[in-house]
Design an enzyme around this catalytic site. Structure first.
Site, mmCIF file in Angstrom:
data_model
loop_
_atom_site.group_PDB
_atom_site.id
_atom_site.type_symbol
_atom_site.label_atom_id
_atom_site.label_comp_id
_atom_site.label_asym_id
_atom_site.label_seq_id
_atom_site.Cartn_x
_atom_site.Cartn_y
_atom_site.Cartn_z
ATOM 1 N N SER A 7 0.959 -1.162 0.013
ATOM 2 C CA SER A 7 -0.049 -0.171 -0.074
ATOM 3 C C SER A 7 0.863 1.239 -0.151
ATOM 4 C CB SER A 7 -0.865 -0.050 0.980
ATOM 5 O OG SER A 7 -0.248 0.098 2.491
ATOM 6 N N ILE A 42 -2.887 6.481 7.435
ATOM 7 C CA ILE A 42 -3.840 6.120 6.584
ATOM 8 C C ILE A 42 -3.236 5.708 5.165
ATOM 9 C CG2 ILE A 42 -5.995 6.508 5.452
ATOM 10 C CD1 ILE A 42 -5.987 6.629 8.639
ATOM 11 N N HIS A 43 -3.502 4.531 4.594
ATOM 12 C CA HIS A 43 -2.814 4.098 3.439
ATOM 13 C C HIS A 43 -4.107 3.441 2.358
ATOM 14 C CE1 HIS A 43 -3.301 -0.270 4.506
ATOM 15 N NE2 HIS A 43 -3.476 0.238 5.627
ATOM 16 N N ARG A 44 -3.564 3.541 1.397
ATOM 17 C CA ARG A 44 -4.453 3.191 0.144
ATOM 18 C C ARG A 44 -3.814 1.790 -0.405
ATOM 19 N NH1 ARG A 44 -4.315 7.354 -3.542
ATOM 20 N NH2 ARG A 44 -6.198 8.123 -2.372
ATOM 21 N N GLY A 83 -7.043 -3.120 6.187
ATOM 22 C CA GLY A 83 -5.970 -2.362 6.214
ATOM 23 C C GLY A 83 -5.344 -2.117 7.451
#
Length: 122
Positions: A7, A42-44, A83
């Protein structure tokens, strides 16, 4: 080693970086509840192949690799579904909490949006 999860960090909660001084981080995928997001990196998600990881796997943050020393009972599922995991930089051989991944090495000085987060496994 195969990438089982990868990510990109996209946001840093207002209080998240303070955890680095205490040798842990909390990561959460996009859409984290607001009351949690301020404490999270926070990650994608880029890769989530459902592969497993365990002690002996490698966690990568930015350019630095960390040997995984212990994985809590629900950490794999939480990472795949939300996640979300807590990473402790203490080299512990037994997980402190079910959602914790322990790694060997000191916490990074900082984590910035755009940096990668990857879990590599055999």
């Amino acid at each position: 080693m195969k990438t089982v999860y990868a990510s990109t960090f996209v946001a840093i909660g207002a209080c998240a970086s303070e955890s680095l001084q205490d040798n842990f981080i909390i990561i959460f995928g996009e859409g984290a509840p607001d009351d949690l997001a301020e404490y999270c990196f926070i990650h994608r998600t880029d890769v989530n192949d459902g592969g497993t990881f365990a002690a002996g796997s490698t966690l990568v943050i930015g350019e630095k690799s960390y040997p995984v020393t212990a994985v809590g009972d629900v950490a794999r599922e939480n990472l795949r579904e939300l996640g979300h995991i807590t990473v402790r930089f203490d080299g512990a051989a037994q997980p402190e909490f079910p959602g914790t991944v322990h790694v060997d090495g000191s916490a990074p000085a900082s984590i910035k949006p755009g940096q990668k987060f990857c879990m590599l496994s055999e």
